[in-house]
Design a protein around this motif. Structure first.
Motif: not given
Length: 346
Positions: A49, A41-42, A70-71, A45, A76
């Motif tokens: 970005r 997930r990181e 995630v958004c 994100a 985020m």
């Protein structure tokens, strides 16, 4: 010749078995998920970005359910970068609304925001009311964000450590308000547009204190480590005040500050006190907004270095005057064009 009854019967039986077999077969397995869904997930994100706020809000969040989640995660939106989204086909109102949505999604966790070419005092107030944890602000060409607007919301950014203002204006009142309210400010940039033109025969009559900004910085920002004043009109008096008032200063950008003379003791002091020093005539090849500056070399004996003797910046902003036809009211080289009360035209 008709087929024998037994042969017809066998064909029917075979067809029935084939149909029964196909109807009872399990459905084919679903296709594997897209490879990006398996990313941590990181990392997802971080990738999103880099896409940009506008692209995320308009398109990326609709790709799949994983990206949608995630958004909408507040983490985020700890960094909001809208400094490169002006190229999209959106007007200022749309960009302002998207910025507000991004701020809302941060749920108070916003740490850094970058805005370019849009925004006003109302947007700045909107951000300040919802982002008390903000550490870093960067404003580029935000002509509708006034210095009064910045002064009005400065107290809502008690943890602010970096404030970078490019090609925009902030008065001494704004500087003082930021300095008083943001006691942890360590990095400050004030690279404004400069003046576009002057009548030299009236420069002596201008009542301009070119050191006001420098004196305000010196008196209100004692914790500064990094300061950039590209194209500022201050003189040696203003620079001395900064060196005295900001004893922890490590980096200082004085490029295009042509009213400063670093040949004597002041230059020696700067080099001893400042680790990373950029002098007035140092190269600007790495300057991000180099296309917005234009050197002007004067042949006037009274002002051998252009307008620096008057305490004014030695460059014009973003114009090639040879490309225009002028009347007496707009030609900066005409002897009769009109000036406002401060002695410059726009």
């Amino acid at each position: 010749m008709p087929k024998p009854k037994r042969l017809v019967w066998r064909i029917k039986q075979r067809n029935q078995k084939a149909t029964s077999s196909s109807s009872s077969a399990p459905p084919p397995p679903p296709p594997p998920p897209p490879p990006w869904v398996e990313l941590p997930r990181e990392i997802t994100a971080d990738i999103l970005r880099r896409v940009g706020t506008v692209e995320v809000l308009l398109n990326a969040q609709r790709v799949c359910s994983t990206w949608w989640k995630v958004c909408h995660d507040p983490t985020m939106w700890r960094v909001i970068d809208m400094s490169s989204d002006k190229d999209c086909d959106r007007d200022d109102d749309d960009l302002t609304k998207m910025c507000q949505i991004a701020v809302d999604r941060s749920q108070g966790q916003l740490l850094e925001i970058k805005i370019k070419d849009f925004g006003d005092d109302d947007l700045l107030d909107y951000i300040s009311q919802r982002s008390s944890q903000l550490r870093h602000i960067r404003l580029v060409c935000c002509e509708y964000i006034s210095d009064g607007g910045l002064a009005a919301v400065a107290e809502n950014f008690p943890l602010l450590e970096e404030l970078h203002i490019y090609l925009s204006v902030i008065s001494t009142v704004g500087i003082e308000a930021v300095g008083r309210s943001c006691s942890q400010l360590k990095s400050f940039t004030l690279n404004d547009c400069g003046f576009r033109g002057f009548r030299r025969d009236r420069i002596r009559n201008l009542q301009i204190n070119v050191n006001d900004q420098a004196l305000a910085i010196a008196a209100n920002m004692p914790e500064l480590r990094r300061l950039a004043l590209f194209g500022n009109n201050m003189t040696n008096e203003g620079l001395c005040a900064i060196l005295d008032g900001c004893p922890r200063l490590e980096s200082l950008d004085l490029r295009h500050c042509y009213s400063i003379d670093l040949k004597g003791d002041l230059g020696t002091r700067c080099r001893q006190q400042i680790i990373d020093l950029k002098c007035p005539y140092d190269s600007t090849h790495d300057y991000e907004f180099i296309n917005h500056i234009c050197d002007y070399d004067s042949s006037d004996d009274e002002y051998p270095s252009g307008l620096s003797e008057a305490g004014l910046s030695d460059y014009f902003y973003d114009y090639d005057f040879d490309d225009f036809d002028y009347d007496d009211f707009t030609n900066p080289f005409s002897s009769d064009y009109l000036l406002d009360e401060d002695g410059f035209f726009w």
